[in-house]
Design a protein around this motif. Structure first.
Motif: not given
Length: 527
Positions: A418-422
């Motif tokens: 979940f790179p965008d959320e991170h």
């Protein structure tokens, strides 16, 4: 540094309704606006010299909004804590990878404060408490005697080393304590399940995200049970059996509409008078009270054998994106009676009682009303606190946990998925909206601890222990956070979610001052 009473009162900010995450949708904008008025008192330590342990602590606190930043061992134990700019270039701050193991050894491996300085529960008899067995071979299960169960703080202190390895433990209370609990028939008549969340889960291949949408309705417990037992909210029946609710004559939608009073926005046939259907001061209407005639809140869980629960676990992960269960989460209140003096979740003996302010869900209890597939996704508690969950009645909960030794590996895997959320929030795993299946985690080298939580039992979660789970049917649980003296420094270092304006932020330095003063008063009283 001296603190006035008003300063101490403002040392914490209120807990949000964390089951409804930034991805969730809510109409309660006034609640968010009002919550932002709470204050936070920041304090500093002016001691000129510190031990190497506290130098590590300072280094952690100099790095804003990060969890696992890379620092060389020499820098970690430097006698004088370097500034952030001395360690990293601007473009390196997002590259989180390596140094967490060394810090974890300090945080998890030993208590880095002088516990006796704050500990008010020093009358430990020295008798060890050990697990009766390990669920699924990993999660400790304790079955204490009434004597061992008598003091909650001492019990937690004795089992802490077990929970700090597996993230969760189960406690089966003594039969004497369970038998002393009053019947809930009258108490459940006051329950109103307001604005439950409807959970929409998307994803595939063991990677899922969850959106929570508040439902603008309020349910009584009979209404909630009736809906949870409709065919839409029931798991598949065993081979050769019929699914519960399929032989009911009225259509599902008609039953659902007629089970809710008109002031909750549902259609009703025209009536000459609606006075008996209108609530006054949040009390039940005459029509709703009538629903309790012959109603039994209790639940016979005989069907939930170990084999059946394993079967339902496979069904859950295969069909996790099907249907939209409701979850009555974060409902302020308690079903415990004032006569229950020990292990009363609404009045738990712990240091958060010394905050000087009531924080819903943190030091005052929440109720949770579940149904099949209602889910709590992977998360750690606000400010890395402990939590306790008691299942009053109903179907079991399936829990999962990650051992603290795998905390770093788990976080990095979640961040990669979940790179965008991170990028939007470094503390995105406090949102309770991201899920990875046990099979997916196992395929990436992370063992998942499993635990089945039955009615009448406690589950306790520990700092740094990620946990998740789901409900297997209609049930009601009660939960609250708590803290021990050994948590104080971990709580001081815990990172706060920046997305939610009223996320929990306890000023640990003020709490330490309160505890020191309380200890002094106790010593004076004993002398």
């Amino acid at each position: 540094m001296n603190f006035s009473e008003s300063q101490v009162t403002e040392s914490v900010s209120f807990k949000s309704r964390d089951a409804v995450s930034p991805q969730g949708i809510t109409d309660d904008t006034d609640q968010l606006e009002n919550s932002s008025q709470s204050g936070i008192l920041n304090t500093s330590n002016d001691d000129a010299e510190r031990t190497s342990t506290f130098q590590v602590t300072n280094l952690v606190n100099t790095i804003p909004d990060t969890r696992y930043d890379e620092v060389t061992p020499e820098q970690q134990f430097e006698k004088k804590s370097p500034n952030l700019q001395d360690l990293f270039a601007d473009d390196e701050l997002d590259d989180i990878e390596a140094w967490h193991d060394d810090i974890t050894d300090v945080v998890i491996g030993e208590d880095i404060i002088n516990e006796s300085e704050y500990d008010l529960d020093s009358e430990d008899d020295g008798v060890e408490i050990t697990p009766a067995y390990y669920h699924d071979g990993t999660v400790p299960v304790f079955i204490p005697t009434m004597e061992e169960f008598e003091s909650f703080p001492i019990f937690i202190k004795k089992i802490n080393s077990y929970g700090m390895k597996t993230g969760i433990v189960k406690v089966i209370p003594p039969q004497e304590w369970s038998d002393s609990l009053p019947d809930l028939t009258e108490k459940v008549q006051s329950v109103l399940i307001k604005h439950p969340i409807v959970q929409h889960i998307s994803g595939s291949g063991g990677v899922f995200s969850q959106t929570n949408i508040e439902k603008n309705r309020t349910f009584t417990l009979p209404q909630w049970r009736r809906i949870s037992e409709e065919s839409d909210h029931q798991p598949p029946a065993r081979r050769g059996e019929r699914r519960r609710g399929t032989d009911s004559a009225p259509p599902t939608k008609r039953r659902r509409m007629s089970s809710v009073s008109p002031d909750e926005g549902t259609e009703q046939p025209a009536r000459k008078s609606l006075s008996k259907f209108r609530r006054k001061n949040g009390e039940l209407t005459a029509a709703e009270l009538k629903e309790f005639v012959g109603f039994d809140y209790r639940f016979d869980s005989f069907e939930f054998t170990a084999e059946r629960c394993e079967e339902l676990e496979r069904i859950y992960w295969k069909t996790i994106t099907y249907n939209t269960p409701m979850y009555g989460a974060d409902m302020l209140g308690s079903l415990f009676d004032e006569s229950t003096k020990t292990w009363n979740v609404a009045h738990l003996d712990n240091i958060l009682n010394d905050l000087g302010i009531e924080l819903p869900g943190v030091n005052s209890a929440y109720l949770y009303f579940g149904m099949w597939k209602s889910t709590f996704a992977w998360h750690v508690e606000d400010q890395d606190l402990y939590s306790i969950n008691y299942l009053h009645f109903g179907a079991p909960k399936q829990w999962y946990s990650i051992s603290q030794a795998d905390e770093k590996k788990f976080f990095n895997l979640m961040r990669n998925q979940f790179p965008d959320e991170h990028k939007r929030c470094r503390e995105f795993l406090r949102h309770k909206t991201f899920n990875l299946s046990p099979t997916f985690l196992a395929n990436h080298g992370i063992k998942v601890n499993k635990l089945l939580h039955n009615q009448g039992e406690f589950v306790i979660t520990f700092p740094f222990g990620y946990h998740s789970g789901y409900n297997l049917g209609y049930n009601c649980a009660e939960s609250v956070n708590f803290a021990t003296e050994s948590w104080l420094d971990a709580g001081a270092r815990a990172k706060k979610c920046k997305c939610i304006p009223d996320a929990v932020d306890i000023d640990v330095e003020v709490l330490k001052i309160r505890l020191k003063e309380k200890r002094k008063e106790t010593r004076r009283a004993r002398s």
